[in-house]
Design a protein around this motif. Structure first.
Motif, PDB file in Angstrom:
ATOM      1  N   CYS A   1       0.833  -1.208   0.000  1.00 42.77           N
ATOM      2  CA  CYS A   1       0.000   0.000   0.000  1.00 42.77           C
ATOM      3  C   CYS A   1       0.865   1.255   0.000  1.00 42.77           C
ATOM      4  O   CYS A   1       0.556   2.237  -0.690  1.00 42.77           O
ATOM      5  N   ALA A   2       1.956   1.236   0.782  1.00 39.63           N
ATOM      6  CA  ALA A   2       2.850   2.396   0.830  1.00 39.63           C
ATOM      7  C   ALA A   2       3.516   2.632  -0.520  1.00 39.63           C
ATOM      8  O   ALA A   2       3.618   3.776  -0.995  1.00 39.63           O
ATOM      9  N   ALA A   3       3.974   1.548  -1.160  1.00 37.51           N
ATOM     10  CA  ALA A   3       4.623   1.691  -2.462  1.00 37.51           C
ATOM     11  C   ALA A   3       3.638   2.203  -3.510  1.00 37.51           C
ATOM     12  O   ALA A   3       3.972   3.080  -4.322  1.00 37.51           O
ATOM     13  N   ASN A   4       2.417   1.673  -3.494  1.00 44.01           N
ATOM     14  CA  ASN A   4       1.416   2.121  -4.463  1.00 44.01           C
ATOM     15  C   ASN A   4       1.041   3.582  -4.236  1.00 44.01           C
ATOM     16  O   ASN A   4       0.830   4.325  -5.200  1.00 44.01           O
ATOM     17  N   ALA A   5       0.957   3.991  -2.967  1.00 46.32           N
ATOM     18  CA  ALA A   5       0.618   5.386  -2.673  1.00 46.32           C
ATOM     19  C   ALA A   5       1.708   6.323  -3.170  1.00 46.32           C
ATOM     20  O   ALA A   5       1.428   7.354  -3.803  1.00 46.32           O
ATOM     21  N   ASN A   6       2.958   5.987  -2.895  1.00 46.56           N
ATOM     22  CA  ASN A   6       4.069   6.829  -3.345  1.00 46.56           C
ATOM     23  C   ASN A   6       4.121   6.907  -4.863  1.00 46.56           C
ATOM     24  O   ASN A   6       4.326   7.985  -5.443  1.00 46.56           O
ATOM     25  N   TRP A   7       3.938   5.771  -5.511  1.00 45.85           N
ATOM     26  CA  TRP A   7       4.006   5.753  -6.969  1.00 45.85           C
ATOM     27  C   TRP A   7       2.847   6.539  -7.579  1.00 45.85           C
ATOM     28  O   TRP A   7       3.032   7.247  -8.572  1.00 45.85           O
ATOM     29  N   LEU A   8       1.661   6.433  -7.019  1.00 47.17           N
ATOM     30  CA  LEU A   8       0.512   7.156  -7.557  1.00 47.17           C
ATOM     31  C   LEU A   8       0.724   8.665  -7.450  1.00 47.17           C
ATOM     32  O   LEU A   8       0.437   9.407  -8.401  1.00 47.17           O
ATOM     33  N   ILE A   9       1.234   9.122  -6.314  1.00 46.24           N
ATOM     34  CA  ILE A   9       1.473  10.557  -6.143  1.00 46.24           C
ATOM     35  C   ILE A   9       2.519  11.050  -7.141  1.00 46.24           C
ATOM     36  O   ILE A   9       2.366  12.113  -7.754  1.00 46.24           O
ATOM     37  N   LYS A  10       3.585  10.274  -7.311  1.00 43.61           N
ATOM     38  CA  LYS A  10       4.605  10.668  -8.287  1.00 43.61           C
ATOM     39  C   LYS A  10       4.063  10.630  -9.712  1.00 43.61           C
ATOM     40  O   LYS A  10       4.397  11.494 -10.532  1.00 43.61           O
ATOM     41  N   SER A  11       3.216   9.660 -10.025  1.00 41.34           N
ATOM     42  CA  SER A  11       2.636   9.568 -11.367  1.00 41.34           C
ATOM     43  C   SER A  11       1.714  10.756 -11.652  1.00 41.34           C
ATOM     44  O   SER A  11       1.701  11.289 -12.768  1.00 41.34           O
ATOM     45  N   LEU A  12       0.956  11.165 -10.655  1.00 36.69           N
ATOM     46  CA  LEU A  12       0.084  12.326 -10.830  1.00 36.69           C
ATOM     47  C   LEU A  12       0.905  13.597 -11.041  1.00 36.69           C
ATOM     48  O   LEU A  12       0.536  14.463 -11.858  1.00 36.69           O
ATOM     49  N   ASP A  13       2.001  13.715 -10.303  1.00 35.40           N
ATOM     50  CA  ASP A  13       2.878  14.873 -10.479  1.00 35.40           C
ATOM     51  C   ASP A  13       3.484  14.880 -11.883  1.00 35.40           C
ATOM     52  O   ASP A  13       3.523  15.918 -12.550  1.00 35.40           O
ATOM     53  N   GLN A  14       3.942  13.717 -12.344  1.00 34.25           N
ATOM     54  CA  GLN A  14       4.537  13.626 -13.672  1.00 34.25           C
ATOM     55  C   GLN A  14       3.496  13.892 -14.756  1.00 34.25           C
ATOM     56  O   GLN A  14       3.791  14.523 -15.778  1.00 34.25           O
ATOM     57  N   ARG A  15       2.269  13.439 -14.532  1.00 33.78           N
ATOM     58  CA  ARG A  15       1.194  13.700 -15.487  1.00 33.78           C
ATOM     59  C   ARG A  15       0.954  15.201 -15.635  1.00 33.78           C
ATOM     60  O   ARG A  15       0.807  15.717 -16.748  1.00 33.78           O
ATOM     61  N   ALA A  16       0.905  15.912 -14.505  1.00 37.63           N
ATOM     62  CA  ALA A  16       0.683  17.356 -14.553  1.00 37.63           C
ATOM     63  C   ALA A  16       1.822  18.067 -15.277  1.00 37.63           C
ATOM     64  O   ALA A  16       1.591  18.972 -16.096  1.00 37.63           O
ATOM     65  N   ARG A  17       3.068  17.678 -14.991  1.00 36.86           N
ATOM     66  CA  ARG A  17       4.211  18.275 -15.669  1.00 36.86           C
ATOM     67  C   ARG A  17       4.148  18.050 -17.178  1.00 36.86           C
ATOM     68  O   ARG A  17       4.415  18.959 -17.971  1.00 36.86           O
ATOM     69  N   THR A  18       3.790  16.835 -17.574  1.00 35.26           N
ATOM     70  CA  THR A  18       3.761  16.500 -18.999  1.00 35.26           C
ATOM     71  C   THR A  18       2.674  17.286 -19.725  1.00 35.26           C
ATOM     72  O   THR A  18       2.891  17.789 -20.837  1.00 35.26           O
ATOM     73  N   ILE A  19       1.491  17.384 -19.129  1.00 36.35           N
ATOM     74  CA  ILE A  19       0.419  18.163 -19.743  1.00 36.35           C
ATOM     75  C   ILE A  19       0.848  19.613 -19.924  1.00 36.35           C
ATOM     76  O   ILE A  19       0.602  20.233 -20.968  1.00 36.35           O
ATOM     77  N   LEU A  20       1.505  20.178 -18.920  1.00 36.00           N
ATOM     78  CA  LEU A  20       1.951  21.565 -19.005  1.00 36.00           C
ATOM     79  C   LEU A  20       2.995  21.735 -20.106  1.00 36.00           C
ATOM     80  O   LEU A  20       2.952  22.712 -20.870  1.00 36.00           O
ATOM     81  N   LYS A  21       3.929  20.791 -20.215  1.00 38.02           N
ATOM     82  CA  LYS A  21       4.946  20.862 -21.267  1.00 38.02           C
ATOM     83  C   LYS A  21       4.313  20.870 -22.651  1.00 38.02           C
ATOM     84  O   LYS A  21       4.629  21.703 -23.500  1.00 38.02           O
ATOM     85  N   VAL A  22       3.414  19.914 -22.878  1.00 41.79           N
ATOM     86  CA  VAL A  22       2.787  19.796 -24.195  1.00 41.79           C
ATOM     87  C   VAL A  22       1.949  21.029 -24.501  1.00 41.79           C
ATOM     88  O   VAL A  22       1.992  21.581 -25.611  1.00 41.79           O
ATOM     89  N   ALA A  23       1.184  21.498 -23.532  1.00 40.70           N
ATOM     90  CA  ALA A  23       0.329  22.671 -23.760  1.00 40.70           C
ATOM     91  C   ALA A  23       1.161  23.899 -24.081  1.00 40.70           C
ATOM     92  O   ALA A  23       0.809  24.697 -24.963  1.00 40.70           O
ATOM     93  N   GLN A  24       2.264  24.095 -23.381  1.00 43.26           N
ATOM     94  CA  GLN A  24       3.121  25.243 -23.651  1.00 43.26           C
ATOM     95  C   GLN A  24       3.683  25.199 -25.067  1.00 43.26           C
ATOM     96  O   GLN A  24       3.737  26.222 -25.758  1.00 43.26           O
ATOM     97  N   GLU A  25       4.089  24.025 -25.502  1.00 32.85           N
ATOM     98  CA  GLU A  25       4.646  23.920 -26.852  1.00 32.85           C
ATOM     99  C   GLU A  25       3.570  24.123 -27.915  1.00 32.85           C
ATOM    100  O   GLU A  25       3.815  24.746 -28.950  1.00 32.85           O
TER     101      GLU A  25
END
Length: 498
Positions: free
Chosen positions: A338-362
């Motif tokens: 559960c701890a590993a899944n929670a950490n990975w989900l939070i990091k995945s959500l952060d990476q998703r937000a960064r990627t959307i922002l990168k693509v939108a800016q370009e």
């Protein structure tokens, strides 16, 4: 040839899709509505995940700092450098992120956890409470049909069949089901289902539970006692009505041209969607994932919509408490998973937000002329161009642009709208976007008069005058995609309206 067995050692490389990587890819292509549903499921499954309501009351300073680090907030300098790294050097000043809030690249929640805790003065019993706003609801089409069914004196079997058929009615009032399948599912004869359907088609509104447009119009005409052989022939040839081919309709119906015009006028007065007057399923409002706003110096700032980013964190205090009391190996394994899944989900959500922002800016950088001058200045753009500019794979850009929306001063657009094929220029200059060419074709046709109706060949000549090198078949394809009839049909419609 002799066969033998032997052991060989070989070395090779392969890409293994771990469950965590599959989850990250899945999150990337989800819309904000689908993402909210996915987060709700994860909150139910994982006891270590909780919503970040912005309050850390009851926690020690150490646990509060740990939770803050798990929330993966980015400092202002990191965010600004992240935004500027995605832009080419000549454009760094013109396209800056303009400071999204700390939550803009953090896992966010659309709803506050405290929204249901306290009752406002108008939400409970009191002098200012509006009972009518709670009790008054608009009746749906299915409820209206069931009310009429309850007033009938049918047998129990017929009522069950009718109830099932009513459930298969869509918001427009049409029956979208195969009667053979319904009969098999209910365990009755097809003739009984057809008999019940015929009786249900007498319900209000007239034309409801029809299986096609022709049947819907026929039911309304029968109610008006206007369904004769000529009208039946007209309904069987609605394609000719759409083409305004009065000569062919006159031959099919066996009446003269004047009668055909009168019959068409009667059909236009009917209701093609009898269920439209009733309440249907509430449509989900499109919420933008990215905001684009014009800055004072004429550039455009790109910012994530923080309301669409789920705000979640891992409860480390609870994790430490449960881990200390875990006795069996299975319990410890479950907690660690559960701890590993929670950490990975939070990091995945952060990476998703960064990627959307990168693509939108370009995308905004590539299509700056669109935001300044409009759709006629939309440039041709493909996934590879954006992927190369931001250092990502085309498949990643494709997933990001699916079901993601951008809100700008020119309106709300899906990110995929800004990607279109290139149409060559006659003078060898800059190519034209396919979407811009469609817009130009529609603009030319909108200015037509009865004496200046443009054929597809003439549209080709007009477009070449604007420097667009395009084939006739491409013009015809774009015209049909805009649901614009041919020049012959447009001229015939203008003559009839005149």
């Amino acid at each position: 040839m002799a066969f033998s067995q032997r052991i060989e050692l070989r070395q090779g490389q392969s890409l293994v899709m771990t469950p965590q990587l599959q989850q990250a890819i899945k999150l990337l292509q989800l819309s904000n509505i689908e993402l909210a549903e996915y987060i709700e499921q994860e909150l139910e499954k994982n006891p270590l995940l909780q919503r970040d309501d912005g309050e850390q009351s009851g926690d020690s300073p150490e646990s509060a700092s740990e939770s803050s680090s798990e929330d993966l907030n980015l400092d202002d300098g990191a965010r600004l450098s992240e935004a500027q790294d995605n832009l080419d050097a000549p454009h760094e000043d013109a396209y800056e992120s303009d400071g999204p809030s700390d939550e803009a690249v953090t896992a966010h929640g659309a709803a506050s956890a405290s929204s249901g805790a306290g009752a406002s003065p108008s939400s409970g019993g009191g002098e200012d409470f509006d009972f009518e706003s709670v009790l008054t609801t608009e009746k749906s089409l299915k409820e209206h049909l069931k009310d009429q069914l309850n007033l009938s004196s049918w047998t129990v079997a017929d009522r069950l069949i009718a109830s099932q058929l009513i459930e298969d009615v869509d918001d427009s009032g049409y029956l979208r089901v195969d009667l053979d399948q319904s009969a098999e599912q209910l365990g009755v004869e097809l003739e009984q289902v057809e008999r019940v359907l015929l009786a249900c088609q007498s319900f209000e509104p007239t034309g409801v539970m029809a299986r096609s447009l022709e049947e819907c119009l026929a039911l309304q005409l029968k109610e008006m006692d206007r369904f004769d052989p000529a009208m039946q022939a007209l309904l069987e040839n609605l394609a000719l009505v759409a083409k305004h081919d009065l000569s062919a309709l006159s031959q099919k119906c066996g009446v003269d041209r004047a009668d055909v015009l009168d019959m068409i006028a009667e059909i236009k007065a009917l209701t093609p969607r009898p269920g439209a007057a009733f309440a249907g399923d509430a449509a989900q409002t499109v919420v933008p994932d990215v905001f684009v706003r014009e800055l004072p110096h004429g550039a455009f700032g790109v910012e994530l919509n923080s309301d669409t980013l789920p705000r979640i964190l891992m409860d480390r205090t609870y994790y430490a408490e449960v881990s200390a009391h875990a006795k069996r190996d299975a319990e410890k394994e479950f907690i660690e998973e559960c701890a590993a899944n929670a950490n990975w989900l939070i990091k995945s959500l952060d990476q998703r937000a960064r990627t959307i922002l990168k693509v939108a800016q370009e995308v905004v950088r590539q299509q700056d002329a669109f935001f300044v001058h409009g759709v006629a200045h939309l440039r041709p753009l493909n996934l590879k161009t954006v992927a190369d500019a931001i250092g990502m794979h085309e498949s990643t850009v494709s997933r990001v642009t699916s079901n993601k929306y951008l809100s700008s001063p020119r309106g709300l657009f899906e990110l995929k709208y800004f990607f279109s094929a290139a149409i060559a220029s006659t003078g060898g200059g800059e190519s034209h976007s396919a979407e811009a060419v469609r817009h130009r074709i529609k603009a030319l046709i909108d200015t037509e008069t009865l004496d200046t109706v443009l054929s597809d060949d003439q549209l080709v000549d007009e477009l070449r005058g604007f420097g667009i090198d395009i084939a006739r078949r491409t013009v015809a394809k774009y015209r049909e995609s805009l649901r614009i009839p041919s020049s012959v049909q447009r001229r015939r419609a203008m003559r009839q309206s005149a």
